[in-house]
Design a protein around this motif. Structure first.
Motif, PDB file in Angstrom:
ATOM      1  N   ALA A  90       0.821  -1.213   0.000  1.00 28.11           N
ATOM      2  CA  ALA A  90       0.000   0.000   0.000  1.00 28.11           C
ATOM      3  C   ALA A  90       0.856   1.266   0.000  1.00 28.11           C
ATOM      4  O   ALA A  90       1.927   1.319   0.604  1.00 28.11           O
ATOM      5  N   GLY A  91       0.388   2.288  -0.687  1.00 25.55           N
ATOM      6  CA  GLY A  91       1.067   3.582  -0.712  1.00 25.55           C
ATOM      7  C   GLY A  91       2.254   3.640  -1.648  1.00 25.55           C
ATOM      8  O   GLY A  91       3.044   4.594  -1.602  1.00 25.55           O
ATOM      9  N   ALA A  92       2.416   2.638  -2.518  1.00 28.41           N
ATOM     10  CA  ALA A  92       3.587   2.600  -3.408  1.00 28.41           C
ATOM     11  C   ALA A  92       3.530   3.714  -4.441  1.00 28.41           C
ATOM     12  O   ALA A  92       2.474   4.015  -4.995  1.00 28.41           O
ATOM     13  N   ASP A  93       4.696   4.317  -4.708  1.00 26.11           N
ATOM     14  CA  ASP A  93       4.777   5.254  -5.833  1.00 26.11           C
ATOM     15  C   ASP A  93       5.078   4.450  -7.102  1.00 26.11           C
ATOM     16  O   ASP A  93       5.045   3.212  -7.085  1.00 26.11           O
ATOM     17  N   THR A  94       5.366   5.124  -8.196  1.00 27.89           N
ATOM     18  CA  THR A  94       5.557   4.394  -9.450  1.00 27.89           C
ATOM     19  C   THR A  94       6.780   3.470  -9.397  1.00 27.89           C
ATOM     20  O   THR A  94       6.756   2.373  -9.958  1.00 27.89           O
ATOM     21  N   TYR A  95       7.840   3.926  -8.714  1.00 32.81           N
ATOM     22  CA  TYR A  95       9.052   3.105  -8.638  1.00 32.81           C
ATOM     23  C   TYR A  95       8.791   1.810  -7.872  1.00 32.81           C
ATOM     24  O   TYR A  95       9.143   0.716  -8.326  1.00 32.81           O
ATOM     25  N   ALA A  96       8.171   1.941  -6.689  1.00 38.36           N
ATOM     26  CA  ALA A  96       7.904   0.752  -5.876  1.00 38.36           C
ATOM     27  C   ALA A  96       6.884  -0.163  -6.556  1.00 38.36           C
ATOM     28  O   ALA A  96       6.964  -1.389  -6.448  1.00 38.36           O
ATOM     29  N   THR A  97       5.924   0.441  -7.256  1.00 39.54           N
ATOM     30  CA  THR A  97       4.955  -0.375  -8.004  1.00 39.54           C
ATOM     31  C   THR A  97       5.654  -1.157  -9.105  1.00 39.54           C
ATOM     32  O   THR A  97       5.415  -2.364  -9.281  1.00 39.54           O
ATOM     33  N   ALA A  98       6.522  -0.481  -9.854  1.00 38.98           N
ATOM     34  CA  ALA A  98       7.246  -1.155 -10.935  1.00 38.98           C
ATOM     35  C   ALA A  98       8.161  -2.251 -10.393  1.00 38.98           C
ATOM     36  O   ALA A  98       8.322  -3.305 -11.019  1.00 38.98           O
ATOM     37  N   LYS A  99       8.749  -2.007  -9.232  1.00 44.45           N
ATOM     38  CA  LYS A  99       9.615  -3.035  -8.641  1.00 44.45           C
ATOM     39  C   LYS A  99       8.816  -4.283  -8.289  1.00 44.45           C
ATOM     40  O   LYS A  99       9.246  -5.410  -8.548  1.00 44.45           O
ATOM     41  N   THR A 100       7.630  -4.082  -7.699  1.00 41.18           N
ATOM     42  CA  THR A 100       6.789  -5.226  -7.341  1.00 41.18           C
ATOM     43  C   THR A 100       6.321  -5.969  -8.587  1.00 41.18           C
ATOM     44  O   THR A 100       6.370  -7.204  -8.648  1.00 41.18           O
ATOM     45  N   LEU A 101       5.871  -5.207  -9.585  1.00 41.78           N
ATOM     46  CA  LEU A 101       5.399  -5.837 -10.823  1.00 41.78           C
ATOM     47  C   LEU A 101       6.521  -6.597 -11.528  1.00 41.78           C
ATOM     48  O   LEU A 101       6.334  -7.739 -11.966  1.00 41.78           O
ATOM     49  N   SER A 102       7.686  -5.983 -11.640  1.00 39.66           N
ATOM     50  CA  SER A 102       8.788  -6.640 -12.360  1.00 39.66           C
ATOM     51  C   SER A 102       9.272  -7.882 -11.613  1.00 39.66           C
ATOM     52  O   SER A 102       9.624  -8.889 -12.234  1.00 39.66           O
ATOM     53  N   THR A 103       9.272  -7.824 -10.277  1.00 35.02           N
ATOM     54  CA  THR A 103       9.668  -9.009  -9.498  1.00 35.02           C
ATOM     55  C   THR A 103       8.676 -10.151  -9.719  1.00 35.02           C
ATOM     56  O   THR A 103       9.068 -11.315  -9.878  1.00 35.02           O
ATOM     57  N   ALA A 104       7.379  -9.811  -9.741  1.00 35.28           N
ATOM     58  CA  ALA A 104       6.363 -10.838  -9.983  1.00 35.28           C
ATOM     59  C   ALA A 104       6.503 -11.434 -11.371  1.00 35.28           C
ATOM     60  O   ALA A 104       6.383 -12.654 -11.564  1.00 35.28           O
ATOM     61  N   ILE A 105       6.783 -10.592 -12.369  1.00 33.38           N
ATOM     62  CA  ILE A 105       6.915 -11.085 -13.747  1.00 33.38           C
ATOM     63  C   ILE A 105       8.124 -12.009 -13.866  1.00 33.38           C
ATOM     64  O   ILE A 105       8.055 -13.076 -14.490  1.00 33.38           O
ATOM     65  N   LYS A 106       9.243 -11.621 -13.258  1.00 31.47           N
ATOM     66  CA  LYS A 106      10.433 -12.489 -13.306  1.00 31.47           C
ATOM     67  C   LYS A 106      10.155 -13.835 -12.662  1.00 31.47           C
ATOM     68  O   LYS A 106      10.614 -14.882 -13.148  1.00 31.47           O
ATOM     69  N   SER A 107       9.403 -13.814 -11.578  1.00 26.43           N
ATOM     70  CA  SER A 107       9.155 -15.043 -10.823  1.00 26.43           C
ATOM     71  C   SER A 107       8.119 -15.938 -11.490  1.00 26.43           C
ATOM     72  O   SER A 107       8.293 -17.158 -11.553  1.00 26.43           O
ATOM     73  N   LEU A 108       7.033 -15.325 -11.996  1.00 27.82           N
ATOM     74  CA  LEU A 108       5.890 -16.115 -12.460  1.00 27.82           C
ATOM     75  C   LEU A 108       5.870 -16.341 -13.971  1.00 27.82           C
ATOM     76  O   LEU A 108       5.304 -17.325 -14.439  1.00 27.82           O
ATOM     77  N   PHE A 109       6.479 -15.408 -14.744  1.00 32.78           N
ATOM     78  CA  PHE A 109       6.377 -15.491 -16.215  1.00 32.78           C
ATOM     79  C   PHE A 109       7.747 -15.265 -16.864  1.00 32.78           C
ATOM     80  O   PHE A 109       7.924 -14.315 -17.640  1.00 32.78           O
TER      81      PHE A 109
END
Length: 261
Positions: A90-109
């Motif tokens: 919660a409260g993520a800015d664009t950088y933290a959001t992109a970090k979470t998304l990119s980590t999920a993509i590397k892990s899952l896809f």
């Protein structure tokens, strides 16, 4: 072909309110929709799947109620959906959001071919999450895309610029941000709605991604909103009296005094 679509559930633009303490959007109790240009990204992904086959996966990060947006995407035709949801996000800015998304993509896809997302979200208007996700994944990106043509080992995209269009050839995997001119998003079908109602939405939390709690959410955001305020839009009007000709003459006089005509 494995296509990922990143979407965001945004508040109805006429209902946006800001939390005075955290300076973030208040989402509870506010009607929400899929960010409009993210729908264009979903539509573009579905069209590519119809041409080349494969799978369309839609991903969003948000509170549990963002599941509604994913079910709508599934009703449009997406094959599967993932919700990145955890109180530490919660409260993520664009950088933290992109970090979470990119980590999920590397892990899952790890073998994805293409990532599509809307040009920008209507709540933040930053247009940063897509490009920052591409940077963190280390893949090429093209923004403001209105057309995609699949080639044998690459794609040719039409990019909107101020005075026309650019044609760009780019290899895959690639991230493209889609503009509203690209297409008209399809309506969910009755069959799709029934399917989406019962479909599984996979929820991913911080422990599933192995992220440090200081790297995500508000703690992991280098952007800090110090204050927000609503601009005063009040204007004192002036009412002219007389017949129509007299009123027009007085209006013209006022405009001339302000050097507007």
């Amino acid at each position: 072909m494995e296509i990922l679509v990143l979407i965001k559930q945004v508040p109805d633009t006429s209902e946006v309110r800001i939390d005075p303490e955290t300076k973030t959007l208040i989402r509870q109790g506010v009607p929400s929709i899929i960010n409009p240009e993210d729908k264009n990204a979903i539509e573009e992904a579905l069209k590519l799947k119809e041409i080349a086959g494969g799978k369309v996966t839609v991903i969003t990060m948000g509170p549990p109620q963002a599941e509604v947006a994913l079910r709508e995407a599934m009703a449009m035709g997406a094959d599967e959906c993932y919700l990145l949801s955890d109180r530490f996000f919660a409260g993520a800015d664009t950088y933290a959001t992109a970090k979470t998304l990119s980590t999920a993509i590397k892990s899952l896809f790890p073998n994805f071919d293409m990532i599509l997302c809307g040009r920008q979200a209507v709540d933040g208007d930053t247009a940063q999450v897509g490009p920052q996700t591409a940077e963190q994944l280390g893949i090429p990106q093209v923004t403001y895309v209105k057309g995609i043509k699949l080639e044998s080992d690459h794609v040719t995209v039409t990019r909107v610029v101020e005075d026309g269009y650019e044609l760009i050839e780019v290899g895959m995997p690639v991230l493209l941000t889609i503009v509203k001119e690209a297409n008209k998003p399809r309506y969910p079908s009755i069959k799709g709605i029934f399917h989406a109602y019962d479909a599984e939405i996979k929820t991913i939390g911080i422990d599933d991604l192995g992220l440090d709690r200081n790297e995500v959410g508000l703690k992991g955001s280098p952007t800090k909103v110090v204050s927000t305020e609503t601009p005063d839009t009040h204007r004192s009007g002036e009412i002219f009296s007389g017949n129509a000709k007299e009123c027009v003459e007085m209006l013209l006089q006022r405009l001339k005094e302000r050097h507007l005509v």
